[in-house]
Design a protein around this motif. Structure first.
Motif, PDB file in Angstrom:
ATOM      1  N   GLY A 185     -60.216  15.954 -27.968  1.00  0.00           N
ATOM      2  CA  GLY A 185     -61.623  15.697 -27.703  1.00  0.00           C
ATOM      3  C   GLY A 185     -62.128  16.198 -26.361  1.00  0.00           C
ATOM      4  N   LEU A 186     -61.476  17.218 -25.798  1.00  0.00           N
ATOM      5  CA  LEU A 186     -61.871  17.730 -24.483  1.00  0.00           C
ATOM      6  C   LEU A 186     -62.881  18.868 -24.560  1.00  0.00           C
ATOM      7  CD1 LEU A 186     -58.350  17.749 -22.772  1.00  0.00           C
ATOM      8  CD2 LEU A 186     -60.094  15.949 -22.732  1.00  0.00           C
ATOM      9  N   VAL A 187     -63.082  19.397 -25.754  1.00  0.00           N
ATOM     10  CA  VAL A 187     -64.011  20.513 -25.943  1.00  0.00           C
ATOM     11  C   VAL A 187     -64.868  20.282 -27.177  1.00  0.00           C
ATOM     12  CG1 VAL A 187     -62.571  22.272 -24.802  1.00  0.00           C
ATOM     13  CG2 VAL A 187     -62.270  21.824 -27.241  1.00  0.00           C
ATOM     14  N   ASP A 188     -66.009  20.927 -27.178  1.00  0.00           N
ATOM     15  CA  ASP A 188     -66.841  20.999 -28.368  1.00  0.00           C
ATOM     16  C   ASP A 188     -66.626  22.374 -28.975  1.00  0.00           C
ATOM     17  OD1 ASP A 188     -67.925  18.450 -27.982  1.00  0.00           O
ATOM     18  OD2 ASP A 188     -69.512  19.231 -26.684  1.00  0.00           O
ATOM     19  N   VAL A 189     -66.714  22.462 -30.298  1.00  0.00           N
ATOM     20  CA  VAL A 189     -66.458  23.720 -30.991  1.00  0.00           C
ATOM     21  C   VAL A 189     -67.650  24.056 -31.865  1.00  0.00           C
ATOM     22  CG1 VAL A 189     -64.914  24.925 -32.578  1.00  0.00           C
ATOM     23  CG2 VAL A 189     -63.989  23.206 -31.022  1.00  0.00           C
ATOM     24  N   GLU A 190     -68.052  25.310 -31.769  1.00  0.00           N
ATOM     25  CA  GLU A 190     -69.139  25.812 -32.604  1.00  0.00           C
ATOM     26  C   GLU A 190     -68.647  27.066 -33.309  1.00  0.00           C
ATOM     27  OE1 GLU A 190     -73.658  27.616 -32.139  1.00  0.00           O
ATOM     28  OE2 GLU A 190     -72.618  26.850 -30.387  1.00  0.00           O
ATOM     29  N   LYS A 191     -68.861  27.132 -34.617  1.00  0.00           N
ATOM     30  CA  LYS A 191     -68.502  28.335 -35.358  1.00  0.00           C
ATOM     31  C   LYS A 191     -69.667  29.306 -35.285  1.00  0.00           C
ATOM     32  CE  LYS A 191     -64.952  26.561 -38.317  1.00  0.00           C
ATOM     33  NZ  LYS A 191     -64.369  26.540 -39.636  1.00  0.00           N
ATOM     34  N   VAL A 192     -69.365  30.507 -34.787  1.00  0.00           N
ATOM     35  CA  VAL A 192     -70.374  31.534 -34.585  1.00  0.00           C
ATOM     36  C   VAL A 192     -70.036  32.730 -35.464  1.00  0.00           C
ATOM     37  CG1 VAL A 192     -71.398  33.082 -32.869  1.00  0.00           C
ATOM     38  CG2 VAL A 192     -70.759  30.754 -32.222  1.00  0.00           C
ATOM     39  N   PRO A 193     -71.018  33.245 -36.222  1.00  0.00           N
ATOM     40  CA  PRO A 193     -70.730  34.404 -37.078  1.00  0.00           C
ATOM     41  C   PRO A 193     -70.177  35.581 -36.272  1.00  0.00           C
ATOM     42  CG  PRO A 193     -72.926  33.541 -37.518  1.00  0.00           C
ATOM     43  CD  PRO A 193     -72.403  32.824 -36.312  1.00  0.00           C
ATOM     44  N   SER A 194     -69.275  36.329 -36.886  1.00  0.00           N
ATOM     45  CA  SER A 194     -68.679  37.497 -36.264  1.00  0.00           C
ATOM     46  C   SER A 194     -68.961  38.722 -37.126  1.00  0.00           C
ATOM     47  CB  SER A 194     -67.169  37.301 -36.132  1.00  0.00           C
ATOM     48  OG  SER A 194     -66.548  38.490 -35.724  1.00  0.00           O
ATOM     49  N   GLU A 195     -69.225  39.830 -36.485  1.00  0.00           N
ATOM     50  CA  GLU A 195     -69.458  41.076 -37.213  1.00  0.00           C
ATOM     51  C   GLU A 195     -68.167  41.620 -37.812  1.00  0.00           C
ATOM     52  OE1 GLU A 195     -71.328  43.817 -34.558  1.00  0.00           O
ATOM     53  OE2 GLU A 195     -73.005  42.469 -34.157  1.00  0.00           O
ATOM     54  N   LYS A 196     -67.042  41.188 -37.305  1.00  0.00           N
ATOM     55  CA  LYS A 196     -65.753  41.753 -37.707  1.00  0.00           C
ATOM     56  C   LYS A 196     -64.869  40.760 -38.444  1.00  0.00           C
ATOM     57  CE  LYS A 196     -65.707  44.899 -33.807  1.00  0.00           C
ATOM     58  NZ  LYS A 196     -64.960  45.344 -32.639  1.00  0.00           N
ATOM     59  N   GLY A 197     -65.428  39.932 -39.288  1.00  0.00           N
ATOM     60  CA  GLY A 197     -64.593  39.015 -40.039  1.00  0.00           C
ATOM     61  C   GLY A 197     -65.149  37.610 -40.083  1.00  0.00           C
ATOM     62  N   PRO A 198     -64.230  36.633 -40.171  1.00  0.00           N
ATOM     63  CA  PRO A 198     -64.665  35.230 -40.298  1.00  0.00           C
ATOM     64  C   PRO A 198     -65.357  34.756 -39.015  1.00  0.00           C
ATOM     65  CG  PRO A 198     -62.295  35.356 -39.983  1.00  0.00           C
ATOM     66  CD  PRO A 198     -62.781  36.769 -40.140  1.00  0.00           C
ATOM     67  N   PRO A 199     -66.083  33.650 -39.110  1.00  0.00           N
ATOM     68  CA  PRO A 199     -66.747  33.114 -37.911  1.00  0.00           C
ATOM     69  C   PRO A 199     -65.732  32.794 -36.810  1.00  0.00           C
ATOM     70  CG  PRO A 199     -67.430  31.924 -39.883  1.00  0.00           C
ATOM     71  CD  PRO A 199     -66.313  32.828 -40.284  1.00  0.00           C
ATOM     72  N   ARG A 200     -66.183  32.948 -35.590  1.00  0.00           N
ATOM     73  CA  ARG A 200     -65.344  32.627 -34.427  1.00  0.00           C
ATOM     74  C   ARG A 200     -65.599  31.186 -34.013  1.00  0.00           C
ATOM     75  NH1 ARG A 200     -66.922  38.071 -31.322  1.00  0.00           N
ATOM     76  NH2 ARG A 200     -65.219  39.351 -32.097  1.00  0.00           N
ATOM     77  N   LYS A 201     -64.526  30.546 -33.543  1.00  0.00           N
ATOM     78  CA  LYS A 201     -64.662  29.207 -32.974  1.00  0.00           C
ATOM     79  C   LYS A 201     -64.891  29.376 -31.472  1.00  0.00           C
ATOM     80  CE  LYS A 201     -62.074  25.796 -34.597  1.00  0.00           C
ATOM     81  NZ  LYS A 201     -60.880  25.003 -34.976  1.00  0.00           N
ATOM     82  N   VAL A 202     -66.088  28.997 -31.040  1.00  0.00           N
ATOM     83  CA  VAL A 202     -66.436  29.094 -29.625  1.00  0.00           C
ATOM     84  C   VAL A 202     -66.289  27.704 -29.014  1.00  0.00           C
ATOM     85  CG1 VAL A 202     -68.258  29.644 -27.975  1.00  0.00           C
ATOM     86  CG2 VAL A 202     -67.967  31.051 -30.035  1.00  0.00           C
TER      87      VAL A 202
END
Length: 109
Positions: free
Chosen positions: A59-76
């Motif tokens: 629980g030390l970070v928040d994660v957002e899935k961001v679309p990627s041009e080169k494949g699956p969404p990235r976890k930011v």
């Protein structure tokens, strides 16, 4: 990297990654690339991804899935309040240890 540095890095890598995320949100490959640019050339992507999973589970970070041009969404990943508190504790501990180590080094000369 020499073995001794690698072992020392294992104990501090979590704090290093949290410090990076304190400055900006980032995804795993971005963090690995930045670390390599800073001279941590032997850090494997897998090491960073495993660490990110652990700090997410704690629980030390928040994660957002961001679309990627080169494949699956990235976890930011971005540091949240619990992560900032943990990072503050890391820096306090780091300060304590570095002061004591410097004192020992000076006494040994």
């Amino acid at each position: 990297m020499p073995k001794q540095i690698t072992e020392m890095l294992k104990g501090t890598l979590e704090g290093i990654v949290l410090a990076i995320l304190a400055g900006r949100a980032a995804y795993g490959y971005e963090i690995t690339t930045w670390l390599r640019e800073q001279g941590f050339s032997d850090i494997a992507e897998g090491t960073i991804y495993a660490l990110l999973v652990r700090i997410e589970q704690r629980g030390l970070v928040d994660v957002e899935k961001v679309p990627s041009e080169k494949g699956p969404p990235r976890k930011v990943y971005s540091l949240n309040a619990a992560g900032r508190e943990y990072l503050d504790e890391f820096w306090n501990n780091w300060g304590f240890l570095s002061e004591r180590l410097e004192q020992l080094r000076k006494e040994g000369q």
